[in-house]
Design a protein around this motif. Structure first.
Motif, short mmCIF file in Angstrom:
data_model
loop_
_atom_site.label_atom_id
_atom_site.label_comp_id
_atom_site.label_asym_id
_atom_site.label_seq_id
_atom_site.Cartn_x
_atom_site.Cartn_y
_atom_site.Cartn_z
N LYS A 33 -4.41 -7.96 -22.28
CA LYS A 33 -3.54 -9.12 -22.44
C LYS A 33 -4.06 -10.11 -23.47
O LYS A 33 -3.30 -10.91 -24.01
CB LYS A 33 -3.36 -9.82 -21.09
CG LYS A 33 -2.62 -8.97 -20.07
CD LYS A 33 -2.46 -9.72 -18.74
CE LYS A 33 -1.70 -8.88 -17.73
NZ LYS A 33 -1.54 -9.58 -16.43
N ASN A 34 -5.35 -10.03 -23.76
CA ASN A 34 -5.94 -10.98 -24.71
C ASN A 34 -5.29 -10.90 -26.08
O ASN A 34 -5.12 -11.91 -26.77
CB ASN A 34 -7.45 -10.73 -24.84
CG ASN A 34 -8.20 -11.07 -23.57
OD1 ASN A 34 -7.64 -11.66 -22.65
ND2 ASN A 34 -9.46 -10.70 -23.52
N TYR A 35 -4.93 -9.68 -26.50
CA TYR A 35 -4.28 -9.53 -27.80
C TYR A 35 -2.97 -10.31 -27.85
O TYR A 35 -2.64 -10.94 -28.87
CB TYR A 35 -4.00 -8.06 -28.10
CG TYR A 35 -5.23 -7.23 -28.40
CD1 TYR A 35 -6.12 -7.60 -29.40
CD2 TYR A 35 -5.49 -6.06 -27.68
CE1 TYR A 35 -7.24 -6.84 -29.67
CE2 TYR A 35 -6.61 -5.28 -27.96
CZ TYR A 35 -7.48 -5.67 -28.95
OH TYR A 35 -8.60 -4.92 -29.22
N TYR A 36 -2.22 -10.27 -26.78
CA TYR A 36 -0.91 -10.91 -26.74
C TYR A 36 -1.03 -12.43 -26.60
O TYR A 36 -0.20 -13.18 -27.13
CB TYR A 36 -0.07 -10.32 -25.61
CG TYR A 36 0.08 -8.83 -25.76
CD1 TYR A 36 1.06 -8.29 -26.59
CD2 TYR A 36 -0.80 -7.95 -25.11
CE1 TYR A 36 1.17 -6.92 -26.76
CE2 TYR A 36 -0.69 -6.58 -25.28
CZ TYR A 36 0.29 -6.07 -26.12
OH TYR A 36 0.38 -4.70 -26.30
N PHE A 132 6.65 -12.27 -34.93
CA PHE A 132 7.05 -10.87 -34.76
C PHE A 132 5.98 -9.94 -35.32
O PHE A 132 5.62 -8.95 -34.69
CB PHE A 132 8.40 -10.62 -35.44
CG PHE A 132 8.96 -9.26 -35.16
CD1 PHE A 132 9.66 -9.02 -33.99
CD2 PHE A 132 8.76 -8.19 -36.03
CE1 PHE A 132 10.17 -7.75 -33.70
CE2 PHE A 132 9.26 -6.93 -35.76
CZ PHE A 132 9.96 -6.71 -34.58
N GLU A 133 5.47 -10.26 -36.50
CA GLU A 133 4.41 -9.45 -37.08
C GLU A 133 3.16 -9.47 -36.21
O GLU A 133 2.51 -8.43 -36.01
CB GLU A 133 4.05 -9.98 -38.48
CG GLU A 133 5.11 -9.66 -39.53
CD GLU A 133 4.74 -10.21 -40.89
OE1 GLU A 133 5.04 -9.54 -41.90
OE2 GLU A 133 4.16 -11.32 -40.95
N ALA A 134 2.82 -10.64 -35.68
CA ALA A 134 1.64 -10.76 -34.83
C ALA A 134 1.79 -9.93 -33.57
O ALA A 134 0.84 -9.29 -33.10
CB ALA A 134 1.39 -12.22 -34.48
N LEU A 135 3.00 -9.91 -33.02
CA LEU A 135 3.25 -9.12 -31.82
C LEU A 135 3.09 -7.63 -32.11
O LEU A 135 2.49 -6.90 -31.32
CB LEU A 135 4.67 -9.40 -31.30
CG LEU A 135 5.09 -8.62 -30.04
CD1 LEU A 135 4.14 -8.89 -28.88
CD2 LEU A 135 6.52 -8.97 -29.65
N VAL A 136 3.59 -7.18 -33.25
CA VAL A 136 3.43 -5.78 -33.64
C VAL A 136 1.95 -5.45 -33.80
O VAL A 136 1.48 -4.39 -33.37
CB VAL A 136 4.19 -5.48 -34.95
CG1 VAL A 136 3.86 -4.08 -35.47
CG2 VAL A 136 5.70 -5.61 -34.73
N GLY A 137 1.21 -6.38 -34.39
CA GLY A 137 -0.23 -6.18 -34.53
C GLY A 137 -0.93 -6.07 -33.20
O GLY A 137 -1.83 -5.25 -33.01
#
Length: 248
Positions: A33-36, A132-137
């Motif tokens: 979850k840390n990534y999100y 959106f890009e950050a979420l894909v990452g």
């Protein structure tokens, strides 16, 4: 890690449905979850790790941009076997244009998830595409290429990508107009000047001339936006001639 715990506690207090809503958007349950959390942390939070590195979504944008380009490039290569390198590059650019990414971010209401010390009303329009890009990452780092590919097909390619429609979509009216002028041996000039007026934000005005005749005027918050807006107006003024030229 304390900074993650603090944000997680904050989300729990402010929006207990954060991860449930995120799961609905993703179509799967996050492992890390840390990534999100990072993907929705604005730089204004001024959070750093133990080594002093900034914790916000900007680095994830870089990863997400690369993944979008990779997946969409592979899709176009497969779906358009007749397309040469130039054609495929233009088509990919249309799909991952800033305008389109902003629309995707808005469609998913990603801005609602942002942790920031700045009022959301003060964000520029590009934050939607950035998120959106950050979420894909975040998806790529959390689950790998296949999950990332599946998400991009679900949220980008399947609902929004139509080859025939994209072929007729203009990414940059300025580039199109300049190309037409150069090939038709017409002179052109963008006369840009600061025009703040009574606005709080700095504005710029532009007069676009073709063959020494002013054909369009525009005003915006940046030189680039003003030039693009004027170019779009000029394009529609010469649409029949330009369309005919590029179709020949």
């Amino acid at each position: 890690m304390n900074y993650i715990r603090n944000i997680l506690n904050s989300r729990s207090n402010d929006n207990g449905n954060f991860f449930l809503q995120l799961k609905n958007i993703l179509g799967f349950k996050p492992k890390n979850k840390n990534y999100y959390i990072t993907a929705f942390t604005h730089r204004s939070m001024n959070i750093k790790d133990k080594k002093g590195n900034a914790i916000n979504y900007e680095r994830l944008e870089f990863v997400g941009d690369a993944m979008l380009s990779s997946v969409i490039a592979a899709y176009l290569f497969s779906e358009v076997p007749h397309g040469d390198e130039g054609y495929l590059t233009k088509m990919r650019s249309k799909i991952v244009s800033r305008e389109h990414l902003n629309e995707l971010g808005k469609e998913l209401n990603l801005i609602d998830f942002v942790e920031s010390k700045i009022s959301k009303s003060n964000f520029g329009n590009n934050i939607h595409g950035n998120l959106f890009e950050a979420l894909v990452g975040a998806i790529f780092l959390d689950r790998g290429y296949r999950y990332c590919e599946k998400f991009i097909f679900k949220r980008v390619i399947n609902p929004h990508v139509d080859i025939e429609t994209l072929e007729g979509k203009v990414i940059s009216y300025k580039s199109l107009l300049i190309e037409w002028c150069q090939k038709e041996k017409k002179t052109f000039d963008y006369n840009v000047y600061e025009d703040t007026g009574n606005d709080n934000l700095k504005h710029f005005s532009v007069k676009l001339s073709i063959d020494d005749k002013v054909v369009a005027k525009a005003r915006a918050t940046s030189k680039k936006k003003a030039e693009e807006k004027a170019s779009k107006r000029a394009f529609f003024a010469f649409q029949n001639k330009i369309t005919k030229f590029f179709n020949e």
